[in-house]
Motif scaffolding. Structure first.
Motif, PDB file in Angstrom:
ATOM      1  N   UNK A 163       0.836  -1.205   0.000  1.00 43.90           N
ATOM      2  CA  UNK A 163       0.000   0.000   0.000  1.00 43.90           C
ATOM      3  C   UNK A 163       0.873   1.258   0.000  1.00 43.90           C
ATOM      4  N   UNK A 164       1.942   1.249   0.806  1.00 42.36           N
ATOM      5  CA  UNK A 164       2.837   2.404   0.851  1.00 42.36           C
ATOM      6  C   UNK A 164       3.643   2.560  -0.435  1.00 42.36           C
ATOM      7  N   UNK A 167       6.321  -9.749 -10.856  1.00 42.11           N
ATOM      8  CA  UNK A 167       7.533  -9.332 -10.159  1.00 42.11           C
ATOM      9  C   UNK A 167       8.591  -8.781 -11.105  1.00 42.11           C
ATOM     10  N   UNK A 168       8.526  -9.156 -12.369  1.00 42.47           N
ATOM     11  CA  UNK A 168       9.533  -8.693 -13.320  1.00 42.47           C
ATOM     12  C   UNK A 168       9.275  -7.273 -13.786  1.00 42.47           C
ATOM     13  N   UNK A 169       7.984  -6.927 -13.952  1.00 47.12           N
ATOM     14  CA  UNK A 169       7.649  -5.597 -14.446  1.00 47.12           C
ATOM     15  C   UNK A 169       7.130  -4.669 -13.344  1.00 47.12           C
ATOM     16  N   UNK A 170       7.151  -5.143 -12.113  1.00 48.75           N
ATOM     17  CA  UNK A 170       6.803  -4.331 -10.954  1.00 48.75           C
ATOM     18  C   UNK A 170       5.379  -3.756 -11.020  1.00 48.75           C
ATOM     19  N   UNK A 221       6.456   0.089  -6.072  1.00 45.05           N
ATOM     20  CA  UNK A 221       7.872   0.385  -5.838  1.00 45.05           C
ATOM     21  C   UNK A 221       8.673  -0.917  -5.750  1.00 45.05           C
ATOM     22  N   UNK A 222       9.963  -0.826  -6.014  1.00 47.37           N
ATOM     23  CA  UNK A 222      10.836  -2.002  -5.924  1.00 47.37           C
ATOM     24  C   UNK A 222      10.848  -2.546  -4.504  1.00 47.37           C
ATOM     25  N   UNK A 227      -4.003   8.573 -12.249  1.00 50.02           N
ATOM     26  CA  UNK A 227      -4.043   7.244 -12.866  1.00 50.02           C
ATOM     27  C   UNK A 227      -3.578   6.174 -11.884  1.00 50.02           C
ATOM     28  N   UNK A 228      -2.526   6.486 -11.138  1.00 49.92           N
ATOM     29  CA  UNK A 228      -1.990   5.528 -10.180  1.00 49.92           C
ATOM     30  C   UNK A 228      -3.023   5.180  -9.108  1.00 49.92           C
TER      31      UNK A 228
END
Length: 366
Positions: A199-200, A219-222, A239-240, A327-328
């Motif tokens: 969430x953060x 997991x590859x394209x986050x 985020x990564x 959008x996010x």
């Protein structure tokens, strides 16, 4: 993607409520099934049940809610509707926003009965719509006021990372003396830390988080694939760091929770009850989880929704791109997103602070 089992349960409960309601409300609900979620339809049906039961308790009509005819709705007065709204506020204790939601549900029903539904002779179900004469409560306030109320309840600066670390590690040290609580924390530590980090690190809504399935995470394209309001599919970037926490949790999820091959929910609960059932983590369970960590962290007002606000505030401060933030977050209106431009308005604060500074002698003579 939305949990099909959860939707099925909503529809099952909806059918039970509809048994107590008039035929025209069932027709209205059927008309809306394609456009509204099962949870929303369930809320509508419950709102109508509350309203019709109130009319019976007030002696405005006799019988059961299912017996209330269209002619009765057509004869309702504004004064009677206002009495119902007062009942919601003063006897049930509903907040203004909840009263607005119930009134909006009634307005939608009455609009359908007057302007869309027709008898065989092409006449409308009702000719007079009392709900069109009743106004919603005005809940508007300035963006600055809303932002100011929000500021003390979200994470800023060092607290952002500190809370994430507290959930992942610090909370355990705080409760080590309580063996039962400590064992429960050790079981769910990776899951809870992953959920908070997600969430953060993305700003997802609570409903979007609990409805995530394993196959929705890339997991590859986050990014994660979610179904936003209005049943709109969207790929939301994370985020990564959020993905790192998620990967740690996913690696232990199957073994630690004894997840069956049929269970594809991303976030699952520990086995509970006499049958030791493992299931998808519920929205209420997530709310209680955040409440627990927030209280121990020293920020009792922090909630899952405030974590979403925290992400949005940090994103805006770093990127300063409102359309991308909209959008996010999945906002339908950019006005909703604009609130984050009013949080921590440092330029305005600095301008006010400068008013207290002594005037430079060189400037005074200009």
């Amino acid at each position: 993607m939305p949990d099909e089992y959860q939707n099925h349960k909503h529809y099952q409960n909806l059918e039970k409520v509809l048994e107590y309601l008039p035929w025209y409300i069932e027709e209205y609900i059927d008309d809306k099934r394609r456009r509204l979620s099962a949870a929303t339809l369930m809320n509508y049906a419950n709102d109508y049940k509350i309203f019709l039961e109130w009319t019976l308790n007030e002696g405005l009509h006799e019988g059961t809610p299912a017996d209330v005819p269209l002619s009765f709705l057509e004869s309702l007065t504004v004064r009677q509707v206002e009495r119902f709204l007062s009942y919601l506020k003063f006897e049930i204790g509903n907040k203004e926003v909840t009263i607005n939601r119930k009134l909006s549900a009634l307005k939608s029903l009455f609009y359908y009965l007057q302007n869309i539904a027709e008898h065989r002779d092409l006449t409308p179900y009702i000719r007079r719509n009392v709900m069109a004469k009743v106004e919603l409560n005005d809940l508007r306030e300035s963006m600055e006021t809303t932002a100011a109320k929000m500021e003390g309840k979200i994470l800023f600066g060092d607290d952002y990372e500190a809370f994430r670390t507290f959930v992942a590690e610090g909370y355990g040290a705080r409760i080590r003396a309580n063996s039962k609580a400590y064992r429960f924390y050790q079981l769910n530590r990776e899951r809870d830390a992953a959920l908070v980090a997600l969430v953060l690190g993305s700003g997802l809504r609570l409903s979007e988080v609990v409805n995530l399935n394993i196959e929705d995470v890339d997991f590859e394209r986050y990014y994660v694939r979610v179904m936003r309001k209005g049943n709109k599919e969207q790929y939301v970037y994370c985020s990564k760091q959020a993905m790192t926490f998620l990967k740690t949790y996913v690696d232990i999820r199957k073994e630690k929770y004894e997840v069956s091959a049929r269970q594809n929910a991303l976030f699952v609960s520990a086995k509970m009850g006499p049958n030791q059932t493992m299931r998808r983590l519920t929205a209420r369970a997530v709310e209680k989880m955040i409440e627990k960590y927030a209280a121990a962290f020293g920020k009792p007002n922090l909630s899952i929704h405030k974590l979403r606000h925290s992400f949005a505030t940090k994103y805006h401060g770093a990127i300063n791109d409102v359309p991308k933030l909209r959008q996010q977050l999945g906002h339908s209106s950019i006005q909703t997103t604009m609130i984050y431009t009013h949080i921590q308005n440092d330029e305005l604060k600095q301008a006010v602070d400068r008013m207290d500074m002594p005037i430079d002698a060189g400037e005074e003579g200009r």
